[in-house]
Enzyme design. Structure first.
Site, PDB file in Angstrom:
ATOM      1  N   LYS A  52    -122.375 -36.891  58.278  1.00 14.15           N
ATOM      2  CA  LYS A  52    -120.968 -37.032  58.651  1.00 14.15           C
ATOM      3  C   LYS A  52    -120.194 -35.811  58.199  1.00 14.15           C
ATOM      4  O   LYS A  52    -120.486 -35.230  57.147  1.00 14.15           O
ATOM      5  CB  LYS A  52    -120.347 -38.274  57.998  1.00 14.15           C
ATOM      6  N   GLU A  86    -104.576 -44.703  52.149  1.00 15.85           N
ATOM      7  CA  GLU A  86    -105.854 -44.772  51.428  1.00 15.85           C
ATOM      8  C   GLU A  86    -105.721 -44.563  49.927  1.00 15.85           C
ATOM      9  O   GLU A  86    -105.374 -43.479  49.464  1.00 15.85           O
ATOM     10  CB  GLU A  86    -106.840 -43.760  52.006  1.00 15.85           C
TER      11      GLU A  86
END
Length: 331
Positions: A84, A139
């Site tokens: 990723k 977040e």
């Protein structure tokens, strides 16, 4: 920094406030403010009843280049170099008049009630046009309350639909998306493993939950634990940063890809902002959904996680949606 659901405190106490760049090895900013007030009251005085629309232009939106970078990242993933990588882009919004920073901050608070809204003067900015970093982060990287720690990593996202029924379908689709679940699991595993190095009684749910913002759905997991004695929360925050949610995996290969493909220095974007008191209590969040305002110019940032199965067009749409959070707040 204002966070919805934060407990209200009376009086003042001494804390350390910090701003850490995306590159954890770069110079961070820590300081002790002269006065501190904790509350949950969002500022509203800066919001005019009728907003006057100023003329503006957006520069640097090189969408073909971003799609090309995603394609290159997918080649590296297919070759086995990466699992990723988070690729970001930035645009510059130029107005014909100075931007009202108080009003931008008030709009961010009013429109992002579940986010961690922040503003901070950046160091080394020009006196005639000081630079201010503002944003509404969804977040939480780390919170610490009397030794109990929590992190809410987000990974796997999709823009929301305007119709309620369609929006529910979009959310269900995200919960069942194999590509997004794989992307999310990479982040959860990294955060969980890091927690276990510094904490006991670590709990990592096996399935993510849906986390919503006004413009996008995320997959999120609530990870908890008890920090071991003599371990500073800041030490754990640095060990976590940057998580695969803003960097990628493996970490070094992702950093290399970001440096080669993005073409700009992230600086404090995708870094950490937060505070800690003398008892170790505090909160550290990612500097996301953000922009840097200076005079009549705002530089706005957004990124998307690229894994096997990612589509360049959809990832571009995701970054465009994320950019809109801050661009809308500009008024």
């Amino acid at each position: 920094m204002t966070a919805a659901g934060q407990k209200k405190h009376n009086g003042t106490r001494q804390i350390v406030v910090g701003l850490v760049p995306f590159d954890a090895d770069a110079e961070a900013v820590f300081y002790i403010p002269e006065e501190v007030e904790f509350n949950t009251d969002y500022p509203t005085a800066a919001l005019p009843k009728e907003e006057r629309r100023n003329a503006f232009e957006i520069h640097g939106d090189d969408s073909p280049a971003y799609r090309k970078n995603v394609t290159e990242a997918l080649k590296r993933i297919e070759s086995g170099d990466l699992d990723k990588v988070v690729l970001a882009r930035s645009v510059t919004v130029d107005f014909n008049a100075p931007i009202d920073i108080d009003a931008v901050y008030a709009r961010l608070c009013a429109r992002n009630g579940s986010a961690y809204v922040y503003r901070v003067d950046l160091p080394d900015s020009l006196e005639d046009a000081p630079a201010v970093l503002l944003g509404a982060s969804p977040e939480l990287v780390l919170s610490s309350d009397k030794g109990k720690i929590r992190s809410t990593p987000l990974a796997g996202s999709i823009p929301r639909a305007t119709n309620a029924l369609a929006d529910e379908e979009v959310a269900r689709g995200l919960l069942n998306s194999k590509k997004d679940l794989v992307e999310h699991s990479l982040v959860v595993q990294a955060v969980g493993d890091t927690f276990r190095q510094f904490a006991d009684m670590v709990e990592v749910p096996t399935e993510p939950q849906l986390v919503q913002t006004p413009v996008i759905w995320h997959l999120g997991t609530y990870i908890t634990g008890m920090l071991r004695e003599n371990v500073s929360p800041i030490t754990l925050a640095y060990a976590l940063h940057p998580t695969p949610a803003v960097g990628g995996w493996p970490q070094e290969a992702a950093r290399k890809a970001i440096a080669e493909l993005e073409g700009f220095d992230r600086g404090f974007y995708a870094g950490l902002i937060g505070w800690m008191d003398d008892e170790g209590n505090g909160e550290w969040v990612l500097t996301l959904r953000c922009g840097i305002v200076s005079g009549n110019k705002a530089t706005v940032f957004a990124g998307a996680g690229i894994v096997a199965g990612s589509d360049p067009e959809k990832e571009h749409t995701e970054t465009r949606t994320k950019l809109q959070t801050f661009i809308n707040a500009l008024g």
